[in-house]
Design an enzyme around this catalytic site. Structure first.
Site, PDB file in Angstrom:
ATOM      1  N   HIS A  72       0.845  -1.205   0.000  1.00 53.37           N
ATOM      2  CA  HIS A  72       0.000   0.000   0.000  1.00 53.37           C
ATOM      3  C   HIS A  72       0.870   1.242   0.000  1.00 53.37           C
ATOM      4  O   HIS A  72       1.796   1.350   0.803  1.00 53.37           O
ATOM      5  CB  HIS A  72      -0.926   0.016   1.229  1.00 53.37           C
ATOM      6  CG  HIS A  72      -2.147  -0.810   1.049  1.00 53.37           C
ATOM      7  ND1 HIS A  72      -3.316  -0.567   1.732  1.00 53.37           N
ATOM      8  CD2 HIS A  72      -2.400  -1.883   0.251  1.00 53.37           C
ATOM      9  CE1 HIS A  72      -4.242  -1.448   1.358  1.00 53.37           C
ATOM     10  NE2 HIS A  72      -3.708  -2.267   0.466  1.00 53.37           N
ATOM     11  N   TYR A 201      -9.207   5.633   7.497  1.00 55.75           N
ATOM     12  CA  TYR A 201      -9.345   5.961   8.926  1.00 55.75           C
ATOM     13  C   TYR A 201     -10.396   7.073   9.030  1.00 55.75           C
ATOM     14  O   TYR A 201     -10.302   8.088   8.336  1.00 55.75           O
ATOM     15  CB  TYR A 201      -8.026   6.492   9.484  1.00 55.75           C
ATOM     16  CG  TYR A 201      -6.953   5.442   9.682  1.00 55.75           C
ATOM     17  CD1 TYR A 201      -6.171   4.999   8.617  1.00 55.75           C
ATOM     18  CD2 TYR A 201      -6.711   4.897  10.939  1.00 55.75           C
ATOM     19  CE1 TYR A 201      -5.180   4.043   8.806  1.00 55.75           C
ATOM     20  CE2 TYR A 201      -5.709   3.940  11.135  1.00 55.75           C
ATOM     21  CZ  TYR A 201      -4.955   3.523  10.066  1.00 55.75           C
ATOM     22  OH  TYR A 201      -3.975   2.580  10.253  1.00 55.75           O
ATOM     23  N   PRO A 293      -3.954   0.444  18.759  1.00 55.59           N
ATOM     24  CA  PRO A 293      -3.659  -0.036  17.406  1.00 55.59           C
ATOM     25  C   PRO A 293      -3.848   1.029  16.307  1.00 55.59           C
ATOM     26  O   PRO A 293      -3.542   0.773  15.156  1.00 55.59           O
ATOM     27  CB  PRO A 293      -4.629  -1.191  17.208  1.00 55.59           C
ATOM     28  CG  PRO A 293      -5.645  -1.062  18.262  1.00 55.59           C
ATOM     29  CD  PRO A 293      -5.061  -0.299  19.375  1.00 55.59           C
ATOM     30  N   LYS A 297       1.195  -0.076  15.103  1.00 62.78           N
ATOM     31  CA  LYS A 297       2.590  -0.167  15.561  1.00 62.78           C
ATOM     32  C   LYS A 297       2.900  -1.419  16.368  1.00 62.78           C
ATOM     33  O   LYS A 297       4.059  -1.792  16.516  1.00 62.78           O
ATOM     34  CB  LYS A 297       2.918   1.055  16.425  1.00 62.78           C
ATOM     35  CG  LYS A 297       2.988   2.347  15.665  1.00 62.78           C
ATOM     36  CD  LYS A 297       4.152   2.364  14.698  1.00 62.78           C
ATOM     37  CE  LYS A 297       4.001   3.468  13.674  1.00 62.78           C
ATOM     38  NZ  LYS A 297       4.616   3.109  12.396  1.00 62.78           N
ATOM     39  N   TYR A 385       3.938   6.824  10.200  1.00 62.61           N
ATOM     40  CA  TYR A 385       3.107   5.663   9.890  1.00 62.61           C
ATOM     41  C   TYR A 385       3.941   4.549   9.230  1.00 62.61           C
ATOM     42  O   TYR A 385       3.794   3.375   9.578  1.00 62.61           O
ATOM     43  CB  TYR A 385       1.954   6.067   8.963  1.00 62.61           C
ATOM     44  CG  TYR A 385       0.888   4.995   8.822  1.00 62.61           C
ATOM     45  CD1 TYR A 385       0.955   4.049   7.798  1.00 62.61           C
ATOM     46  CD2 TYR A 385      -0.181   4.922   9.716  1.00 62.61           C
ATOM     47  CE1 TYR A 385      -0.012   3.072   7.665  1.00 62.61           C
ATOM     48  CE2 TYR A 385      -1.164   3.936   9.598  1.00 62.61           C
ATOM     49  CZ  TYR A 385      -1.067   3.017   8.566  1.00 62.61           C
ATOM     50  OH  TYR A 385      -2.026   2.020   8.444  1.00 62.61           O
TER      51      TYR A 385
HETATM   52  P1  FAS Z   1       1.451 -11.865  21.786  1.00 66.37           P
HETATM   53  O1  FAS Z   1       0.517 -11.449  22.899  1.00 66.37           O
HETATM   54  O2  FAS Z   1       0.956 -11.920  20.400  1.00 66.37           O
HETATM   55  O3  FAS Z   1       2.032 -13.340  22.099  1.00 66.37           O
HETATM   56  C1  FAS Z   1       2.402 -13.703  23.419  1.00 66.37           C
HETATM   57  C2  FAS Z   1       2.307 -15.217  23.510  1.00 66.37           C
HETATM   58  O4  FAS Z   1       2.731 -15.604  24.826  1.00 66.37           O
HETATM   59  C3  FAS Z   1       0.866 -15.694  23.349  1.00 66.37           C
HETATM   60  O5  FAS Z   1       0.812 -16.736  22.406  1.00 66.37           O
HETATM   61  C4  FAS Z   1       0.487 -16.187  24.753  1.00 66.37           C
HETATM   62  O6  FAS Z   1      -0.378 -17.303  24.727  1.00 66.37           O
HETATM   63  C5  FAS Z   1       1.839 -16.573  25.327  1.00 66.37           C
HETATM   64  N1  FAS Z   1       1.885 -16.541  26.799  1.00 66.37           N
HETATM   65  C6  FAS Z   1       1.282 -15.659  27.625  1.00 66.37           C
HETATM   66  N2  FAS Z   1       1.574 -15.957  28.907  1.00 66.37           N
HETATM   67  C7  FAS Z   1       2.376 -17.061  28.893  1.00 66.37           C
HETATM   68  C8  FAS Z   1       2.994 -17.859  29.874  1.00 66.37           C
HETATM   69  N3  FAS Z   1       2.847 -17.569  31.186  1.00 66.37           N
HETATM   70  N4  FAS Z   1       3.745 -18.920  29.495  1.00 66.37           N
HETATM   71  C9  FAS Z   1       3.900 -19.208  28.178  1.00 66.37           C
HETATM   72  N5  FAS Z   1       3.336 -18.488  27.175  1.00 66.37           N
HETATM   73  C10 FAS Z   1       2.582 -17.440  27.540  1.00 66.37           C
HETATM   74  N6  FAS Z   1      -1.247  -4.530  16.618  1.00 66.37           N
HETATM   75  C11 FAS Z   1      -1.352  -3.878  15.450  1.00 66.37           C
HETATM   76  O7  FAS Z   1      -0.339  -3.426  14.903  1.00 66.37           O
HETATM   77  N7  FAS Z   1      -2.600  -3.694  14.864  1.00 66.37           N
HETATM   78  C12 FAS Z   1      -3.751  -4.196  15.436  1.00 66.37           C
HETATM   79  O8  FAS Z   1      -4.843  -4.026  14.910  1.00 66.37           O
HETATM   80  C13 FAS Z   1      -3.673  -4.899  16.656  1.00 66.37           C
HETATM   81  N8  FAS Z   1      -4.795  -5.419  17.255  1.00 66.37           N
HETATM   82  C14 FAS Z   1      -4.675  -6.073  18.470  1.00 66.37           C
HETATM   83  C15 FAS Z   1      -5.799  -6.628  19.131  1.00 66.37           C
HETATM   84  C16 FAS Z   1      -5.671  -7.282  20.371  1.00 66.37           C
HETATM   85  C17 FAS Z   1      -6.884  -7.857  21.075  1.00 66.37           C
HETATM   86  C18 FAS Z   1      -4.398  -7.396  20.968  1.00 66.37           C
HETATM   87  C19 FAS Z   1      -4.244  -8.072  22.328  1.00 66.37           C
HETATM   88  C20 FAS Z   1      -3.284  -6.872  20.330  1.00 66.37           C
HETATM   89  C21 FAS Z   1      -3.409  -6.215  19.073  1.00 66.37           C
HETATM   90  N9  FAS Z   1      -2.307  -5.694  18.379  1.00 66.37           N
HETATM   91  C22 FAS Z   1      -2.385  -5.030  17.204  1.00 66.37           C
HETATM   92  C23 FAS Z   1      -1.014  -5.839  18.908  1.00 66.37           C
HETATM   93  C24 FAS Z   1      -0.546  -7.220  18.570  1.00 66.37           C
HETATM   94  O9  FAS Z   1      -0.536  -7.387  17.187  1.00 66.37           O
HETATM   95  C25 FAS Z   1       0.761  -7.388  19.244  1.00 66.37           C
HETATM   96  O10 FAS Z   1       1.607  -6.260  19.018  1.00 66.37           O
HETATM   97  C26 FAS Z   1       1.462  -8.636  18.826  1.00 66.37           C
HETATM   98  O11 FAS Z   1       0.590  -9.713  19.054  1.00 66.37           O
HETATM   99  C27 FAS Z   1       2.740  -8.727  19.659  1.00 66.37           C
HETATM  100  O12 FAS Z   1       3.218  -9.997  19.558  1.00 66.37           O
HETATM  101  P2  FAS Z   1       3.891 -10.705  20.822  1.00 66.37           P
HETATM  102  O13 FAS Z   1       4.838  -9.759  21.464  1.00 66.37           O
HETATM  103  O14 FAS Z   1       4.380 -12.012  20.318  1.00 66.37           O
HETATM  104  O15 FAS Z   1       2.718 -10.922  21.884  1.00 66.37           O
HETATM  105  C1  PHB Z   2      -5.873  -4.150  10.869  1.00 66.85           C
HETATM  106  O1  PHB Z   2      -6.001  -4.390   9.661  1.00 66.85           O
HETATM  107  O2  PHB Z   2      -6.150  -4.977  11.763  1.00 66.85           O
HETATM  108  C2  PHB Z   2      -5.362  -2.785  11.288  1.00 66.85           C
HETATM  109  C3  PHB Z   2      -4.856  -1.932  10.325  1.00 66.85           C
HETATM  110  C4  PHB Z   2      -4.394  -0.672  10.711  1.00 66.85           C
HETATM  111  C5  PHB Z   2      -4.464  -0.308  12.050  1.00 66.85           C
HETATM  112  C6  PHB Z   2      -4.970  -1.174  13.010  1.00 66.85           C
HETATM  113  C7  PHB Z   2      -5.429  -2.427  12.627  1.00 66.85           C
HETATM  114  O3  PHB Z   2      -4.030   0.930  12.419  1.00 66.85           O
END
Ligand code: FAS
Ligand code: PHB
Length: 399
Positions: A72, A201, A293, A297, A385
């Site tokens: 994009h 957005y 989000p 980032k 961005y």
């Molecule tokens: P994660 O949370 O993905 O992974 C951590 C892992 O550790 C999980 O698999 C968990 O099960 C495991 N774990 C936890 N406790 C443990 C323990 N005690 N023992 C062993 N394992 C354990 N980012 C964006 O850029 N755009 C978005 O739209 C966006 N939407 C999101 C929506 C939600 C609901 C959440 C929670 C996050 C969102 N994020 C978004 C951010 C997300 O993408 C994170 O930045 C990304 O998952 C980070 O990855 P990890 O650091 O691996 O953490």
């Molecule tokens: C998504 O596609 O999940 C998404 C894209 C841009 C954002 C947040 C989430 O800023």
């Protein structure tokens, strides 16, 4: 059992670090609380910065991303009923972002790890980390009814916001910064063609909305909702109806609705842990920081933490130097705070804060009006961005 690096968590951070370490011949074991299907079922990020793309290539898992990801060159802001395109490519000297869902990226990493038969314990319970203030950190857990113990040189805490690693850091050694936002994002995933070829957005009187996508046939939408809302109170029809009310004419006209394949509400917070290192335990990704989000980032910050930590561990094992390990926390946090600041700023700009009163709404509109009619304003949105360069600020000695 013994290894060089014990990784807690098999989300994108843990899996990416594991692949990079394995590619450098550094032994590592991943311990994950959930099963693989659960990890893949979490619908999260969708936008990859170039730094993240390059790191996935370096880890040898970029092929499908390049085949199926969508490059994009810009996105739209819909403000006061007017569309403004943010020309990322033109404003940043040719930089772009890629649309490729975190679920797919995680699947690619999981498949690569399984193909190399690298040691990974899923469904681990009672995970404990200890002795990371010694030269022999220890990890204990239960899996399949058996107790396991692992001695290692280092622990990588990649276990997300609710993980055990940050919680195990000495309370007196940790500082936490947090801001919780007075709303959440109700997200819906559907196998319908995206409403527009780029993201939109929206700052509308009814609240923020985001039209995103996963492919040319799969769309991802978000609505700002009060924290009191429950996902079970939102039918698909209610979601589509509210989304239409926040869009402009052309988007409403092109909107294709359909049954949701996933619907969830995510809370929004800004959160940072300082430092990101405790002896021989290093935090990376959501274990150390959370961003709203809005600025896309979260996943990208996790990738740069992993890049810094991998380079430091590779230097340690190859040259016996601890310089990279000693610099990790400060180097990662410099980038984290810049991304936290942009994510907070963009969230303040694009959401409705009814409790802040009408004057703040006027400030918000005036700021948007300035930004969208100023080359400098458009460039500040665009360069943050796409992601600031890794060495940003280093020349000025700001590190
Ligand atoms: P994660 O949370 O993905 O992974 C951590 C892992 O550790 C999980 O698999 C968990 O099960 C495991 N774990 C936890 N406790 C443990 C323990 N005690 N023992 C062993 N394992 C354990 N980012 C964006 O850029 N755009 C978005 O739209 C966006 N939407 C999101 C929506 C939600 C609901 C959440 C929670 C996050 C969102 N994020 C978004 C951010 C997300 O993408 C994170 O930045 C990304 O998952 C980070 O990855 P990890 O650091 O691996 O953490
Ligand atoms: C998504 O596609 O999940 C998404 C894209 C841009 C954002 C947040 C989430 O800023």
């Amino acid at each position: 059992m013994r290894t060089q690096v014990a990784i807690i968590g098999a989300g994108p951070s843990g899996l990416l670090l594991g692949q990079l370490l394995a590619s450098a011949g550094i032994a590592n074991v991943i311990i994950e609380r959930q099963n693989g299907e659960h990890v893949l079922s979490r619908i999260r990020a969708g936008i990859l910065e170039q730094v993240c793309i390059d790191l996935l290539d370096e880890a040898g898992v970029g092929a499908r991303m390049h085949r199926e990801g969508l490059v994009h060159q810009g996105f739209d802001l819909l403000v006061g009923g007017e569309r403004h395109r943010i020309d990322l490519h033109g404003l940043t000297g040719g930089k772009t972002v890629m649309v490729y869902g975190q679920t797919e990226l995680t699947r690619d990493l999981m498949d690569a790890r399984a193909a190399q038969n690298l040691p990974t314990f899923y469904e681990a319970s009672e995970v404990q980390v200890s002795d990371f203030d010694t030269a022999q950190p220890r990890v204990r857990w239960r899996c399949g009814g058996q107790a396991h113990e692992l001695r290692c040189d280092f622990i990588a805490g990649c276990d997300g916001f609710h993980g055990v690693c940050r919680a195990s850091a000495p309370r007196g050694a940790i500082r936490e910064y947090e801001k919780v936002y007075p709303f959440g994002w109700l997200g819906l995933l559907a196998d319908t063609p995206p409403v527009h070829h780029e993201l939109i957005y929206v700052n509308s009187p009814r609240g923020f909305a985001l039209c995103s996508q996963r492919s040319t046939t799969r769309s991802r939408y978000y609505l700002q909702v009060p924290l009191t809302e429950r996902v079970e109170d939102w039918t698909d029809e209610a979601f589509w109806q509210e989304l239409r009310l926040r869009l402009d004419g052309p988007a409403r006209e092109h909107l294709v609705t359909g049954p949701s394949i996933e619907k969830s509400i995510a809370p929004l917070r800004s959160f940072v842990t300082e430092p990101m290192r405790f002896g021989r335990m290093f935090l990376a990704g959501d274990a150390a920081h959370i961003v709203p989000p809005t600025g896309a980032k979260g996943l990208n910050l996790a990738a740069t933490d992993v890049k810094y930590l991998f380079n430091a561990l590779r230097e340690y094992y190859a040259e016996g130097s601890e310089a990279g390990l000693d610099a990790y926390s400060e180097r990662a946090l410099a980038r984290v705070w810049r991304a936290e600041r942009f994510s907070w700023w963009f969230t303040q700009l694009m959401h409705r804060f009814p409790d802040d009163g009408p004057i703040v709404e006027k400030f918000q509109r005036a700021e948007l009006d300035y930004l969208l009619h100023s080359e400098a304003g458009l460039r500040t949105i665009a360069e943050n961005y796409v992601g600031l360069p890794l060495d940003f600020g280093a020349h000025a000695g700001r590190g």
